[in-house]
Design a protein around this motif. Structure first.
Motif, mmCIF file in Angstrom:
data_model
loop_
_atom_site.group_PDB
_atom_site.id
_atom_site.type_symbol
_atom_site.label_atom_id
_atom_site.label_comp_id
_atom_site.label_asym_id
_atom_site.label_seq_id
_atom_site.Cartn_x
_atom_site.Cartn_y
_atom_site.Cartn_z
ATOM 1 N N TRP A 80 0.789 -1.230 0.000
ATOM 2 C CA TRP A 80 0.000 0.000 0.000
ATOM 3 C C TRP A 80 0.827 1.289 0.000
ATOM 4 C CZ3 TRP A 80 -1.715 -3.734 3.872
ATOM 5 C CH2 TRP A 80 -2.788 -4.515 3.425
ATOM 6 N N GLY A 81 2.141 1.197 -0.074
ATOM 7 C CA GLY A 81 2.957 2.394 -0.161
ATOM 8 C C GLY A 81 3.583 2.783 1.172
ATOM 9 N N TRP A 82 4.522 3.740 1.108
ATOM 10 C CA TRP A 82 5.289 4.095 2.292
ATOM 11 C C TRP A 82 4.443 4.789 3.347
ATOM 12 C CZ3 TRP A 82 5.928 8.859 4.480
ATOM 13 C CH2 TRP A 82 5.575 9.973 3.704
ATOM 14 N N ARG A 83 3.403 5.517 2.948
ATOM 15 C CA ARG A 83 2.564 6.200 3.945
ATOM 16 C C ARG A 83 1.825 5.189 4.815
ATOM 17 N NH1 ARG A 83 2.199 11.716 2.735
ATOM 18 N NH2 ARG A 83 2.894 12.234 0.616
ATOM 19 N N ALA A 84 1.302 4.154 4.188
ATOM 20 C CA ALA A 84 0.632 3.108 4.960
ATOM 21 C C ALA A 84 1.622 2.387 5.865
ATOM 22 C CB ALA A 84 -0.031 2.110 4.001
ATOM 23 N N ALA A 85 2.848 2.195 5.371
ATOM 24 C CA ALA A 85 3.867 1.541 6.192
ATOM 25 C C ALA A 85 4.196 2.380 7.416
ATOM 26 C CB ALA A 85 5.126 1.309 5.364
ATOM 27 N N ALA A 86 4.400 3.691 7.211
ATOM 28 C CA ALA A 86 4.704 4.575 8.332
ATOM 29 C C ALA A 86 3.558 4.621 9.327
ATOM 30 C CB ALA A 86 5.015 5.973 7.810
ATOM 31 N N LEU A 87 2.320 4.627 8.821
ATOM 32 C CA LEU A 87 1.163 4.646 9.712
ATOM 33 C C LEU A 87 1.071 3.362 10.528
ATOM 34 C CD1 LEU A 87 -1.444 5.982 10.707
ATOM 35 C CD2 LEU A 87 -2.622 4.943 8.744
ATOM 36 N N ALA A 88 1.311 2.213 9.888
ATOM 37 C CA ALA A 88 1.235 0.935 10.600
ATOM 38 C C ALA A 88 2.244 0.882 11.745
ATOM 39 C CB ALA A 88 1.474 -0.213 9.624
ATOM 40 N N VAL A 89 3.479 1.319 11.473
ATOM 41 C CA VAL A 89 4.498 1.318 12.523
ATOM 42 C C VAL A 89 4.139 2.310 13.629
ATOM 43 C CG1 VAL A 89 6.921 1.779 13.038
ATOM 44 C CG2 VAL A 89 6.306 0.560 10.956
ATOM 45 N N SER A 90 3.617 3.470 13.261
ATOM 46 C CA SER A 90 3.263 4.477 14.261
ATOM 47 C C SER A 90 2.125 3.992 15.155
ATOM 48 C CB SER A 90 2.865 5.787 13.569
ATOM 49 O OG SER A 90 3.977 6.354 12.913
ATOM 50 N N LEU A 91 1.165 3.276 14.582
ATOM 51 C CA LEU A 91 0.074 2.729 15.396
ATOM 52 C C LEU A 91 0.605 1.678 16.374
ATOM 53 C CD1 LEU A 91 -2.766 2.400 12.734
ATOM 54 C CD2 LEU A 91 -2.617 4.060 14.622
ATOM 55 N N MET A 92 1.527 0.847 15.906
ATOM 56 C CA MET A 92 2.143 -0.133 16.795
ATOM 57 C C MET A 92 2.919 0.562 17.910
ATOM 58 S SD MET A 92 4.914 -3.113 15.866
ATOM 59 C CE MET A 92 6.151 -1.894 15.437
ATOM 60 N N ALA A 93 3.668 1.604 17.557
ATOM 61 C CA ALA A 93 4.436 2.343 18.552
ATOM 62 C C ALA A 93 3.512 3.060 19.540
ATOM 63 C CB ALA A 93 5.346 3.358 17.863
ATOM 64 N N THR A 94 2.370 3.539 19.061
ATOM 65 C CA THR A 94 1.410 4.192 19.950
ATOM 66 C C THR A 94 0.896 3.221 21.002
ATOM 67 O OG1 THR A 94 0.718 5.724 18.201
ATOM 68 C CG2 THR A 94 -0.794 5.416 20.049
ATOM 69 N N ALA A 95 0.575 2.004 20.578
ATOM 70 C CA ALA A 95 0.113 0.992 21.530
ATOM 71 C C ALA A 95 1.205 0.671 22.556
ATOM 72 C CB ALA A 95 -0.307 -0.269 20.782
ATOM 73 N N ALA A 96 2.460 0.543 22.086
ATOM 74 C CA ALA A 96 3.559 0.258 23.007
ATOM 75 C C ALA A 96 3.784 1.415 23.969
ATOM 76 C CB ALA A 96 4.834 -0.030 22.211
ATOM 77 N N ALA A 97 3.682 2.653 23.475
ATOM 78 C CA ALA A 97 3.855 3.825 24.336
ATOM 79 C C ALA A 97 2.774 3.881 25.402
ATOM 80 C CB ALA A 97 3.841 5.099 23.491
ATOM 81 N N ALA A 98 1.533 3.552 25.017
ATOM 82 C CA ALA A 98 0.444 3.554 25.991
ATOM 83 C C ALA A 98 0.688 2.516 27.086
ATOM 84 C CB ALA A 98 -0.881 3.277 25.279
ATOM 85 N N LEU A 99 1.183 1.347 26.710
ATOM 86 C CA LEU A 99 1.489 0.318 27.711
ATOM 87 C C LEU A 99 2.616 0.769 28.638
ATOM 88 C CD1 LEU A 99 1.184 -2.847 25.447
ATOM 89 C CD2 LEU A 99 -0.277 -2.249 27.393
ATOM 90 N N PHE A 100 3.601 1.462 28.091
ATOM 91 C CA PHE A 100 4.670 2.010 28.931
ATOM 92 C C PHE A 100 4.101 2.970 29.971
ATOM 93 C CE2 PHE A 100 7.099 5.983 29.407
ATOM 94 C CZ PHE A 100 8.117 5.535 30.238
ATOM 95 N N LEU A 101 3.244 3.890 29.534
ATOM 96 C CA LEU A 101 2.688 4.891 30.444
ATOM 97 C C LEU A 101 1.846 4.250 31.530
ATOM 98 C CD1 LEU A 101 1.637 7.613 27.839
ATOM 99 C CD2 LEU A 101 3.600 7.670 29.383
ATOM 100 N N VAL A 102 1.167 3.156 31.208
ATOM 101 C CA VAL A 102 0.318 2.478 32.190
ATOM 102 C C VAL A 102 1.148 1.663 33.172
ATOM 103 C CG1 VAL A 102 -1.424 0.663 32.458
ATOM 104 C CG2 VAL A 102 -1.712 2.425 30.705
ATOM 105 N N LEU A 103 2.185 1.010 32.679
ATOM 106 C CA LEU A 103 2.918 0.039 33.490
ATOM 107 C C LEU A 103 4.011 0.642 34.359
ATOM 108 C CD1 LEU A 103 3.290 -2.865 30.899
ATOM 109 C CD2 LEU A 103 1.931 -2.896 32.997
ATOM 110 N N VAL A 104 4.755 1.621 33.862
ATOM 111 C CA VAL A 104 5.942 2.078 34.580
ATOM 112 C C VAL A 104 5.545 2.726 35.907
ATOM 113 C CG1 VAL A 104 6.073 4.372 33.498
ATOM 114 C CG2 VAL A 104 8.164 3.232 34.284
#
Length: 442
Positions: A186-210
């Protein structure tokens, strides 16, 4: 007698409570210890998935935005430079407002910028967003290690640092493996969005857990001269300098190998397609295992010996890549990657043990050397590869690794290193910033 920490209006709420010197940090197995490890592992995923997210789709970026390959590579270079130049400012800010708060600010800002990157209307705007994203991510690597060394029992600080480094390997791998297939479809924009969504989920877990800091004391503003004095003090510490040299050399060699091994495998006699070549990043999984495994071995053998063993493993792995057999080359890459992340997990965690004061700045200098090595040696290795081939590049990286091993062995003498090895007998008695740590910093 209770130690009264300095109160500051910008400090974390938990920084204003009295801390007993006898508190040795969260022990292994406690609920807070597990939350720290899980939270920082997710922070590592969020950080390094975003930092290297465009590497797997550079050809697609070049094609869609009508730029050259070198220009497309700036999406990584500028993000890395942004991180390198901000690790020190972030560390000083963390001394004022608290480790957890600074990391939360950095990871939140990076997540927002990462989500904006796919919407960039032009290539220059994309580069600007990537640079600012890297600057925001500078608030994670050095502060995370300082936080670990303050909050985790010293006997298990190396293991905790190894877990964090394991999270960074998974993040770097996940960013590449997610972006590649999505970008191809789907192109580089979709790739960047997919990674950013994954990173957002990981960041949210960090904020909840630490968990909030218990052993943090806000530092008073020392001004520019005070900052320079702190950095100069670390610069005069030969044990810290040896670790910084190790970070510069080993990371530079590591990036050079991964940058140019794909070129060798695409040529004769292998002629592998690009899809298969991209799978060499799966070797990062050996680093995920070795980072934690090596950290656990410090309890038995000490940091010095495990760091030297990791470096030796890198050299042995590179030696296998000199053969013409694909199976041995891939096995060598696994050994090389595992050895690198073992050494990196030990070196990054050791800075906070050696430095009795200014731990965040000590860790920031480590990260500065680490990413400068990536830029300088990673680029210079290409000149050697283009002129003399893979054998010359591999031998050069092996020589650099052996050099840093000698420096480590000489500067961190076996007897003197025991004070900072993280062995339960010594490090378990050292509270954050306490007396035994100062001995190790001399």
């Amino acid at each position: 007698m209770p130690r009264l920490p300095l109160r500051h209006p910008a400090a974390e709420p938990d920084a204003g409570t009295a801390t007993l010197p006898a508190w040795a940090g969260h022990p292994k197995g406690s609920a807070a210890y597990r939350r720290i490890l899980a939270g920082l592992a997710f922070a590592g995923v969020a950080t390094f998935a975003q930092l290297y997210s465009t590497q797997a789709v550079l050809p697609i970026i070049a094609q869609e935005l009508q730029v050259t390959a070198a220009e497309a590579a700036l999406t990584i270079s500028l993000a890395t430079v942004g991180l390198a130049v901000t690790v020190l400012p972030w560390s000083f800010l963390a001394d004022r407002i608290g480790r957890v708060r600074a990391m939360a600010w950095g990871i939140s800002a990076a997540t927002v910028l990462g989500l904006l990157a796919p919407l960039a209307p032009s290539f220059p705007v994309l580069l600007g967003l990537r640079m600012f994203e890297g600057m925001a991510l500078g608030g994670i690597p050095a502060i995370a290690i300082a936080y670990l060394n303050e909050e985790v029992n010293k006997a298990h600080a190396a293991l905790a640092a190894g877990t964090y480094v394991a999270g960074t390997t998974l993040g770097g791998l996940a960013g590449r493996l997610v972006a590649g297939p999505v970008g191809e479809l789907w192109g580089w924009r979709a790739a960047a969005l997919a990674v950013s969504l994954m990173a957002t989920a990981a960041a949210a877990l960090f904020l909840v857990l630490v968990p909030p800091a218990r052993n943090f004391t806000a530092a008073a503003a020392s001004g520019f001269r005070g900052a320079l004095a702190t950095l100069a003090g670390h610069g005069r510490n030969p044990r810290l300098l040896a670790i910084y040299v190790q970070a510069f050399v080993l990371m530079g060699g590591f990036v050079a190998v991964y940058n140019y091994l794909g070129f060798r495998l695409s040529g004769e006699p292998f002629s592998l397609p690009a899809t298969l070549i991209s799978l060499i990043f799966l070797a990062y999984l050996s680093g995920t295992v070795s980072a934690r495994w090596a950290a656990g071995l410090t309890l038995r053998f000490g940091r010095r010996n495990v760091l030297l063993a990791g470096t030796a493993l890198m050299v042995a792995g590179l030696a296998l890549t000199l053969t013409p057999l694909l199976g041995l080359i891939l096995a060598g890459l696994l050994l090389f990657t595992g050895g690198f992340f073992a050494a990196h997990s030990i070196g990054s965690g050791w800075t906070g043990v050696i430095a009795s004061t200014g731990r965040a700045q000590a860790a920031s200098l480590y990260n500065l050397a680490y990413y400068l090595g990536s830029s300088v040696i990673g680029w210079a290795g290409g000149l050697l590869f283009q002129s003399l081939g893979w054998t010359a590049l591999a031998l050069a990286v092996m020589g650099l690794a052996c050099t840093t091993a000698v420096i480590t062995a000489v500067v961190h003498r076996a007897g003197a290193a025991n004070a900072g090895t993280g062995n339960a007998g010594t490090a378990g008695r050292a509270a954050a910033g306490g007396g035994p740590t100062r001995t190790a910093a001399r």
